[in-house]
Write a protein that holds these residues in place. Structure first.
Motif, mmCIF file in Angstrom:
data_model
loop_
_atom_site.group_PDB
_atom_site.id
_atom_site.type_symbol
_atom_site.label_atom_id
_atom_site.label_comp_id
_atom_site.label_asym_id
_atom_site.label_seq_id
_atom_site.Cartn_x
_atom_site.Cartn_y
_atom_site.Cartn_z
ATOM 1 N N GLY A 2 0.861 -1.188 0.000
ATOM 2 C CA GLY A 2 0.000 0.000 0.000
ATOM 3 C C GLY A 2 0.886 1.222 0.000
ATOM 4 N N GLY A 3 0.325 2.355 -0.343
ATOM 5 C CA GLY A 3 1.106 3.584 -0.449
ATOM 6 C C GLY A 3 1.607 4.062 0.910
ATOM 7 N N ILE A 4 2.394 5.117 0.877
ATOM 8 C CA ILE A 4 2.904 5.740 2.103
ATOM 9 C C ILE A 4 1.717 6.203 2.942
ATOM 10 C CG2 ILE A 4 4.062 7.847 2.912
ATOM 11 C CD1 ILE A 4 5.996 7.507 0.588
ATOM 12 N N GLY A 5 1.732 5.855 4.215
ATOM 13 C CA GLY A 5 0.668 6.293 5.121
ATOM 14 C C GLY A 5 -0.669 5.605 4.896
ATOM 15 N N ASP B 277 8.138 -5.447 9.513
ATOM 16 C CA ASP B 277 7.790 -4.160 8.904
ATOM 17 C C ASP B 277 9.017 -3.669 8.127
ATOM 18 O OD1 ASP B 277 6.339 -1.952 8.250
ATOM 19 O OD2 ASP B 277 5.967 -1.279 10.300
ATOM 20 N N GLU B 278 8.944 -3.763 6.826
ATOM 21 C CA GLU B 278 10.024 -3.342 5.926
ATOM 22 C C GLU B 278 11.379 -3.979 6.279
ATOM 23 O OE1 GLU B 278 9.913 0.474 4.322
ATOM 24 O OE2 GLU B 278 8.069 1.058 5.326
ATOM 25 N N PRO B 279 11.467 -5.316 6.199
ATOM 26 C CA PRO B 279 12.708 -5.992 6.634
ATOM 27 C C PRO B 279 13.930 -5.709 5.772
ATOM 28 C CG PRO B 279 11.222 -7.555 5.581
ATOM 29 C CD PRO B 279 10.462 -6.268 5.730
HETATM 30 N N1 LIG Z 1 -0.105 6.740 17.018
HETATM 31 C C1 LIG Z 1 -0.654 7.456 16.037
HETATM 32 N N2 LIG Z 1 -1.394 8.559 16.304
HETATM 33 C C2 LIG Z 1 -1.980 9.274 15.324
HETATM 34 N N3 LIG Z 1 -1.892 8.974 14.009
HETATM 35 C C3 LIG Z 1 -1.173 7.899 13.674
HETATM 36 C C4 LIG Z 1 -0.512 7.080 14.659
HETATM 37 N N4 LIG Z 1 0.111 6.056 14.013
HETATM 38 C C5 LIG Z 1 -0.129 6.240 12.696
HETATM 39 N N5 LIG Z 1 -0.897 7.330 12.494
HETATM 40 C C6 LIG Z 1 -1.372 7.821 11.183
HETATM 41 O O1 LIG Z 1 -1.986 6.731 10.504
HETATM 42 C C7 LIG Z 1 -1.722 6.813 9.102
HETATM 43 C C8 LIG Z 1 -1.162 5.486 8.648
HETATM 44 O O2 LIG Z 1 0.126 5.338 9.186
HETATM 45 P P1 LIG Z 1 0.943 3.981 9.049
HETATM 46 O O3 LIG Z 1 2.249 4.181 9.736
HETATM 47 O O4 LIG Z 1 0.102 2.846 9.489
HETATM 48 O O5 LIG Z 1 1.133 3.913 7.470
HETATM 49 P P2 LIG Z 1 2.069 2.979 6.580
HETATM 50 O O6 LIG Z 1 1.208 2.414 5.493
HETATM 51 O O7 LIG Z 1 2.805 2.007 7.428
HETATM 52 O O8 LIG Z 1 3.057 4.049 5.971
HETATM 53 P P3 LIG Z 1 4.562 3.936 5.388
HETATM 54 O O9 LIG Z 1 4.514 3.108 4.161
HETATM 55 O O10 LIG Z 1 4.904 5.363 5.110
HETATM 56 O O11 LIG Z 1 5.428 3.335 6.478
HETATM 57 C C9 LIG Z 1 -0.794 7.992 8.891
HETATM 58 O O12 LIG Z 1 -1.571 9.094 8.464
HETATM 59 C C10 LIG Z 1 -0.225 8.248 10.266
HETATM 60 O O13 LIG Z 1 0.082 9.606 10.451
#
Ligand SMILES: Nc1ncnc2c1ncn2[C@@H]1O[C@H](COP(=O)(O)OP(=O)(O)OP(=O)(O)O)[C@@H](O)[C@H]1O
Length: 292
Positions: free
Chosen positions: A37-40, A147-149
């Motif tokens: 999935g994309g960033i965030g 997570d991203e090994p």
């Molecule tokens: N503890 C938290 N409190 C508030 N918002 C959070 C928290 N953890 C994650 N988020 C928000 O949830 C959304 C998803 O974050 P997450 O880290 O799960 O994405 P991801 O798919 O792993 O991203 P990436 O590929 O960039 O690592 C983001 O907008 C992030 O800012």
């Protein structure tokens, strides 16, 4: 056997915006699950819910596995900077009460002998990544969450980690997130794709590839496709994917000859045309495109 089942999980951190919605997912013995999935997009949040580190806002989780049987490689690494590599491994092996000989075995298998007595604070980010991976598997967990090994690793160490994961006991379950689709293809047999906080695709990798095989065609080019050429191609064929040296089209949408003629007209030299070859990156881009 299902180690963990998620039923209709949703997660919001502020009770307004939902990071995850309607998540239904089972993690079975023997699974190798790639979460993309994309960033965030919510991948880490989903992993942390699976691990029990975040409580879902709604939904139900069934667990048939104890915390001691789970290994976790977080994207922010949980290693102790003041310790050496060996001391970190000894610390985690004692925490999990795993046999001490595992420490030396891992140092050997992961090619860490030269860094074993170095303080973590003096290591490069790739070395830290490798150590964090070793810490996550020190107790031979049945469920391994990575997570991203392979992030920060060079080619040699990436392939070392991939081989390690491929050789990991088959009866375990491994869940991996990565932005590197090639790595996911090598390590996983099931794909979970998250878009806008929901699971858009949950499918066997082979099935996904065969579903897309029949219709995707890759035209590889000798010349680099510049921005202007890319715009002109997309104007006429909005659903093709244009990369630096290739154009990928769906034969169900466009005729191959029409696209080829357009490229020739734009003076783009063609290297070859590959039919029936789907790779995860193309599938991902295409599925994302449809949604957008
Ligand atoms: N503890 C938290 N409190 C508030 N918002 C959070 C928290 N953890 C994650 N988020 C928000 O949830 C959304 C998803 O974050 P997450 O880290 O799960 O994405 P991801 O798919 O792993 O991203 P990436 O590929 O960039 O690592 C983001 O907008 C992030 O800012």
């Amino acid at each position: 056997m299902n180690y963990i089942e998620l039923h209709n999980i949703a997660k919001s951190f502020d009770n307004k915006n939902y990071i995850l919605k309607d998540i239904n997912l089972s993690l079975h013995q023997g699974d190798r699950v790639g979460i993309i999935g994309g960033i965030g997009s919510g991948k880490t949040t989903l992993l942390r819910i699976i691990l029990g580190l975040y409580t879902p806002t709604s939904g139900k989780i069934n667990r048939n596995i104890s915390n001691h049987e789970i290994g976790y490689l977080p994207s922010t690494k949980g290693i102790i900077e003041e310790f050496t590599v060996r001391e970190n491994l000894i610390f985690w092996s004692q925490t999990y009460q795993s046999p001490i000989h595992v420490v030396e075995e891992l140092i050997d298998r992961l090619n860490m002998d030269k860094m074993a007595d170095k303080k973590v604070s003096l290591l490069s980010s790739g070395m830290k990544q490798k150590l964090a991976f070793a810490c996550s598997i020190i107790h031979s967990p049945k469920l391994l969450i990575l997570d991203e090994p392979t992030v920060n690793l060079d080619v040699e160490n990436r392939s070392l980690i991939k081989k390690f994961i491929q050789e990991y006991p088959k009866e375990s379950c491994i869940v991996i997130t990565s932005h590197n689709f090639d790595d996911i293809e090598h390590m996983c047999n099931r794909i979970v794709m998250i878009v806008d906080g929901t699971i858009k695709v949950k499918e066997e990798l082979n099935k996904l590839k065969s579903d897309f095989q029949s219709s995707l065609v890759r035209i590889r080019t000798i010349s680099k496709i510049n921005q202007q050429q890319s715009i002109l191609i997309k104007e006429e064929f909005p659903n093709v994917l244009v990369k630096d040296h290739e154009v990928i089209l769906d034969k169900q949408i466009y005729k191959l000859n029409d696209v080829l003629l357009k490229l020739i007209h734009l003076n783009i030299e063609i290297r070859d045309v590959l039919e029936n070859e789907a790779i995860l990156e193309d599938i991902y881009l295409r599925l994302n495109k449809k949604e957008g």
